[in-house]
Enzyme design. Structure first.
Site, PDB file in Angstrom:
ATOM      1  N   THR A   1       6.834  -8.108  -0.577  1.00 13.73           N
ATOM      2  CA  THR A   1       5.546  -7.392  -0.657  1.00 13.73           C
ATOM      3  C   THR A   1       5.329  -6.793  -2.048  1.00 13.73           C
ATOM      4  OG1 THR A   1       6.364  -5.220   0.111  1.00 13.73           O
ATOM      5  CG2 THR A   1       5.705  -6.823   1.802  1.00 13.73           C
TER       6      THR A   1
ATOM      7  N   LEU B   1       1.059  -4.745  -1.831  1.00 16.07           N
ATOM      8  CA  LEU B   1       0.247  -4.824  -0.609  1.00 16.07           C
ATOM      9  C   LEU B   1       1.147  -5.383   0.495  1.00 16.07           C
ATOM     10  CD1 LEU B   1      -2.436  -4.373   0.734  1.00 16.07           C
ATOM     11  CD2 LEU B   1      -3.225  -6.579  -0.158  1.00 16.07           C
ATOM     12  N   HIS B   2       1.581  -4.508   1.393  1.00 19.99           N
ATOM     13  CA  HIS B   2       2.670  -4.849   2.312  1.00 19.99           C
ATOM     14  C   HIS B   2       2.208  -5.653   3.548  1.00 19.99           C
ATOM     15  CE1 HIS B   2       5.070  -1.995  -0.005  1.00 19.99           C
ATOM     16  NE2 HIS B   2       4.183  -1.055   0.240  1.00 19.99           N
ATOM     17  N   ASP B   3       1.479  -5.007   4.435  1.00 22.73           N
ATOM     18  CA  ASP B   3       1.276  -5.569   5.778  1.00 22.73           C
ATOM     19  C   ASP B   3       0.504  -6.892   5.827  1.00 22.73           C
ATOM     20  OD1 ASP B   3       0.976  -2.246   7.240  1.00 22.73           O
ATOM     21  OD2 ASP B   3       2.739  -3.468   6.803  1.00 22.73           O
TER      22      ASP B   3
ATOM     23  N   CYS C   1       0.989  -9.417   4.286  1.00 18.29           N
ATOM     24  CA  CYS C   1       1.960 -10.535   4.155  1.00 18.29           C
ATOM     25  C   CYS C   1       2.284 -11.124   5.528  1.00 18.29           C
ATOM     26  CB  CYS C   1       3.237 -10.052   3.471  1.00 18.29           C
ATOM     27  SG  CYS C   1       3.028  -9.686   1.721  1.00 18.29           S
TER      28      CYS C   1
END
Ligand code: RIB
Ligand code: CA
Length: 313
Positions: free
Chosen positions: A195, A241-243, A245
């Site tokens: 991420t 930008l984590h989620d 992914c």
């Protein structure tokens, strides 16, 4: 062939973008429900945020449930310092017309898995794993019915973001993560290692705002708020930008590279609790329980995200 999914989430600006990406992709993803969990902010606020995101998307067919209010054992740790007091600071979002479902989110997860053919539902987890673990404790038989869990959580080479050793989603409820990773369910993990490659640079954010619809504008304002903490902390050219992914992996798995390895959760040491101890180099004979995503194509990721956001109102 659309994939049936349940999204478990603690929105959170990055959760919101992930949910919008999924809502914009009905030909790929059949969202059976969205379940809120305590994490970035309180359960009640996360649930309210999930309703607002669904309202923004115009997808009034999607139902939202509230799950667990606190981790299995530890005291809830929240992240208002990143996401703001509401957990979704940045834009002014339309007030939701629909209400939360009355059924508890954990019971919704259990009931839905039991009602569908085994191996047909994917759980997409964007926050702490409390709801999934509690569902497994309450109804162990669901373990064999879950097609796959695709989760945002963990870190190894990129180390922790809430402590030197642990990533937030795992740190908040390490016991839940331990239950899930030991359940014999196929798991794809999107850790900070991947991420942190998906950085929302100003150019990428400007392209999202240039879409010109309310969803693109809301995403621009969300990420322009939540980026502050990470830009200051990491000094990167954009905030990770984590989620999204998790959803991008379902839509285009070829964008990511990973490896089947063993991952075990530290649940005891106060120094390293919540650490995902990843046997990346296969130095043990522990079972390979996780497909660990280590890298991804950021340009293709943002092209996908921008193209799909343009499909929303
Ligand atoms: O560490 C990043 C994760 O913690 C993301 O899911 C973010 O939304 C927060 O929940
Ligand atoms: Ca999240």
């Amino acid at each position: 062939m659309t994939r049936k999914i349940i999204i478990d989430t603690d929105p959170g600006q990055d959760d919101a973008v992930a949910i919008l990406l999924a809502l914009a992709s009905p030909e790929d993803l059949d969202i059976l429900g969205i379940v809120a969990v305590a994490g970035n902010v309180t359960l009640a606020q996360n649930a309210r945020n999930a309703l607002k995101i669904v309202e923004l998307s115009g997808r009034s067919d999607i139902k939202v449930y509230a799950g667990c209010e606190r981790p299995m054992r530890r005291t809830l740790v929240t992240a208002e310092h990143v996401h703001g007091e509401t957990g979704l600071d940045g834009p002014v979002l339309p007030l939701p017309k629909q209400q939360l479902e009355s059924q508890h989110g954990v019971d919704f997860i259990i009931e839905t898995l039991l009602a569908h053919e085994p191996g047909t539902i994917t759980l997409c987890t964007l926050g702490p794993l409390t709801n999934i673990a509690m569902a497994l404790v309450k109804a162990p038989a669901i373990a064999g019915r879950i097609k796959e869990i695709v989760m945002m959580g963990g870190a190894y080479f990129e180390v922790g973001n809430i402590t030197p050793a642990a990533e937030f989603n795992i740190y908040v409820d390490p016991d839940a993560a331990d239950v899930v990773l030991r359940a014999g369910i196929p798991v794809v993990m999107a850790p900070l290692d991947v991420t942190h490659m998906m950085r929302s640079t100003r150019e990428r954010l400007d392209k999202i705002r240039a879409i010109g619809n309310r969803s693109g504008q809301a995403v621009y304002e969300m990420l322009s708020f939540s980026e502050r903490f990470d830009l200051y902390k990491y000094g990167m050219d954009g905030a990770p930008l984590h989620d999204p992914c998790v959803i991008a992996y379902l839509l285009k798995p070829e964008l990511f590279q990973g490896r089947h390895i063993n991952v075990v959760i530290e649940t005891a040491s106060e120094l390293t609790i919540g650490m995902t101890v990843a046997d990346y180099w296969h130095v043990t004979d522990r079972p390979h329980n996780v497909h660990f995503l280590r890298s991804g194509d950021a340009d293709a990721f943002y092209a996908l995200l921008t193209e799909r956001l343009a499909r929303l109102p």
